[in-house]
Design a protein around this motif. Sequence first.
Motif, PDB file in Angstrom:
ATOM      1  N   UNK A 129      94.068 -51.625 -17.452  1.00  0.00           N
ATOM      2  CA  UNK A 129      93.852 -50.510 -18.903  1.00  0.00           C
ATOM      3  C   UNK A 129      93.746 -49.102 -17.765  1.00  0.00           C
ATOM      4  N   UNK A 130      93.137 -48.968 -17.116  1.00  0.00           N
ATOM      5  CA  UNK A 130      92.616 -47.896 -16.346  1.00  0.00           C
ATOM      6  C   UNK A 130      93.599 -47.683 -15.343  1.00  0.00           C
ATOM      7  N   UNK A 131      93.617 -48.750 -14.826  1.00  0.00           N
ATOM      8  CA  UNK A 131      94.522 -48.405 -14.339  1.00  0.00           C
ATOM      9  C   UNK A 131      95.824 -47.850 -13.905  1.00  0.00           C
ATOM     10  N   UNK A 132      96.517 -48.649 -14.982  1.00  0.00           N
ATOM     11  CA  UNK A 132      97.431 -47.837 -15.394  1.00  0.00           C
ATOM     12  C   UNK A 132      97.659 -46.523 -15.796  1.00  0.00           C
ATOM     13  N   UNK A 133      96.463 -45.911 -16.560  1.00  0.00           N
ATOM     14  CA  UNK A 133      96.488 -44.490 -16.618  1.00  0.00           C
ATOM     15  C   UNK A 133      96.312 -43.119 -15.870  1.00  0.00           C
ATOM     16  N   UNK A 134      96.563 -44.665 -14.207  1.00  0.00           N
ATOM     17  CA  UNK A 134      96.182 -43.469 -12.877  1.00  0.00           C
ATOM     18  C   UNK A 134      94.945 -43.359 -12.523  1.00  0.00           C
ATOM     19  N   UNK A 135      93.545 -44.547 -13.100  1.00  0.00           N
ATOM     20  CA  UNK A 135      92.664 -44.247 -12.507  1.00  0.00           C
ATOM     21  C   UNK A 135      91.765 -45.412 -11.820  1.00  0.00           C
ATOM     22  N   UNK A 136      91.055 -45.743 -10.419  1.00  0.00           N
ATOM     23  CA  UNK A 136      90.345 -46.527 -11.062  1.00  0.00           C
ATOM     24  C   UNK A 136      89.198 -46.955 -12.279  1.00  0.00           C
ATOM     25  N   UNK A 137      89.395 -48.467 -13.050  1.00  0.00           N
ATOM     26  CA  UNK A 137      88.608 -49.211 -13.834  1.00  0.00           C
ATOM     27  C   UNK A 137      87.762 -50.059 -13.374  1.00  0.00           C
ATOM     28  N   UNK A 138      86.728 -49.879 -13.940  1.00  0.00           N
ATOM     29  CA  UNK A 138      85.764 -51.413 -13.571  1.00  0.00           C
ATOM     30  C   UNK A 138      84.954 -51.536 -14.219  1.00  0.00           C
ATOM     31  N   UNK A 139      84.589 -53.327 -15.022  1.00  0.00           N
ATOM     32  CA  UNK A 139      84.189 -53.566 -16.193  1.00  0.00           C
ATOM     33  C   UNK A 139      83.490 -54.438 -15.499  1.00  0.00           C
ATOM     34  N   UNK A 140      82.228 -54.318 -16.666  1.00  0.00           N
ATOM     35  CA  UNK A 140      82.097 -56.037 -16.437  1.00  0.00           C
ATOM     36  C   UNK A 140      80.690 -56.021 -18.464  1.00  0.00           C
ATOM     37  N   UNK A 141      80.328 -56.863 -18.461  1.00  0.00           N
ATOM     38  CA  UNK A 141      79.823 -57.458 -19.227  1.00  0.00           C
ATOM     39  C   UNK A 141      78.537 -58.923 -19.447  1.00  0.00           C
ATOM     40  N   UNK A 142      77.577 -58.662 -19.804  1.00  0.00           N
ATOM     41  CA  UNK A 142      77.219 -60.079 -19.800  1.00  0.00           C
ATOM     42  C   UNK A 142      77.762 -60.720 -20.821  1.00  0.00           C
ATOM     43  N   UNK A 143      76.991 -62.151 -20.784  1.00  0.00           N
ATOM     44  CA  UNK A 143      77.228 -63.505 -21.805  1.00  0.00           C
ATOM     45  C   UNK A 143      75.568 -64.130 -21.954  1.00  0.00           C
ATOM     46  N   UNK A 144      75.931 -65.067 -22.657  1.00  0.00           N
ATOM     47  CA  UNK A 144      75.337 -65.896 -22.740  1.00  0.00           C
ATOM     48  C   UNK A 144      74.889 -66.675 -21.728  1.00  0.00           C
ATOM     49  N   UNK A 145      73.146 -67.018 -21.723  1.00  0.00           N
ATOM     50  CA  UNK A 145      72.915 -67.817 -20.430  1.00  0.00           C
ATOM     51  C   UNK A 145      73.746 -68.801 -19.833  1.00  0.00           C
ATOM     52  N   UNK A 146      74.203 -69.122 -18.575  1.00  0.00           N
ATOM     53  CA  UNK A 146      75.079 -69.946 -17.928  1.00  0.00           C
ATOM     54  C   UNK A 146      74.320 -70.132 -17.085  1.00  0.00           C
ATOM     55  N   UNK A 147      73.592 -69.256 -16.572  1.00  0.00           N
ATOM     56  CA  UNK A 147      73.833 -69.915 -14.903  1.00  0.00           C
ATOM     57  C   UNK A 147      71.771 -68.799 -14.031  1.00  0.00           C
ATOM     58  N   UNK A 148      71.538 -70.150 -14.132  1.00  0.00           N
ATOM     59  CA  UNK A 148      69.998 -69.350 -13.596  1.00  0.00           C
ATOM     60  C   UNK A 148      69.017 -68.719 -12.042  1.00  0.00           C
TER      61      UNK A 148
END
Length: 359
Positions: A129-148
Amino acid sequence: MSGVMYAVDDLLQLATACFQAAGVTDEDARWTAQVLVRADLQGTATHGLSRLSAYVSGICNGKIKPQPEMKIDETGPATAVIDGDQGLGPVVGKIAMEAALDKAKVAGVGITAVRNGNHAGAMSTYTELAASRGCIGFALTNAQPAIPPWGGRKAYFGTNPIALAAPQKDGQPVSIDLATSVVARGNIIMAAKRNEPIPGGWAIDANGDPTTDAAAALKGALLPMAGPKGYSLALIVEILSGLLSGGNFGYNVGSIYDEGTAPPGTSMFFMALNPDFFIGQSIFETRVSQLAREVTSVPLASGHERIRMPGDRRQRLENERRLQGVPIASETEKELRQICKKYSITMPKSLAPKSPVAY
């Protein structure tokens, strides 16, 4: 894997109707449907309509608010902290990235940290979505425990995906989207639904022993990609999303799949960079295109036919499936029919009801 083909528009209408029936506003229902269907279009079925049942169930049991009252705290000219009020993850994610983009227009960079979110689907949705508007987009999210953490046997971090997209002069953006685990947790969930084994090296059971049993893996933990390097990347995601936003992190992050009614409280981080504040929009996009040409023209190693830029395969599949139809796995199709029955929604006709296709 096999599935039955459906027309893109039919799937969009179906998913939209399901969300509307669950109490989601028309605009948010359409957007969330687009996010899920596009994942199926791009071959990422683990983040596609296979999640629709969990989203709708989450709304029904109180984990997800169909009409949240989100709050945006404008903390500075380039920053904001957003309380997603446990809304649908795709809706929260879109608002957060758009807020970052608005700031990037003025300040050159926009950063938003999100607390009280939910599963947001493929994070490339927001970077593209950011790239479609000419920007570099960066996105992160955490989530329920899955890896140690590296060396541990109990899950603490989520699969904690990282996504970045950059626009180029000609063609689709360069789009990177990866989990910090060996595979996305959705692959384990899908295997468990089918009662199929998973490859070795993907996960450990609750005792910390390697397993190929998907059900045991869901009770245990996925392994981080690249060992301690993947663990370190998961830690970075946790710091920027969970800690910076003031939201849930580690053990406190829940899941739409958990029993009970406690919302997951997922945390996210979005950034938009405006090239006009650096070397200029046109010059930057030309340089990205040059980079892509040079990378894909590197001499091939033995056994390889071509070099692809991240996102190329997903875009190729999307182009094909918009014309030919989208394959939906039988397990997902069964779930869709159950939701349609619950809300008295007509299930669309498949394009090839008697001829499952491999994908």
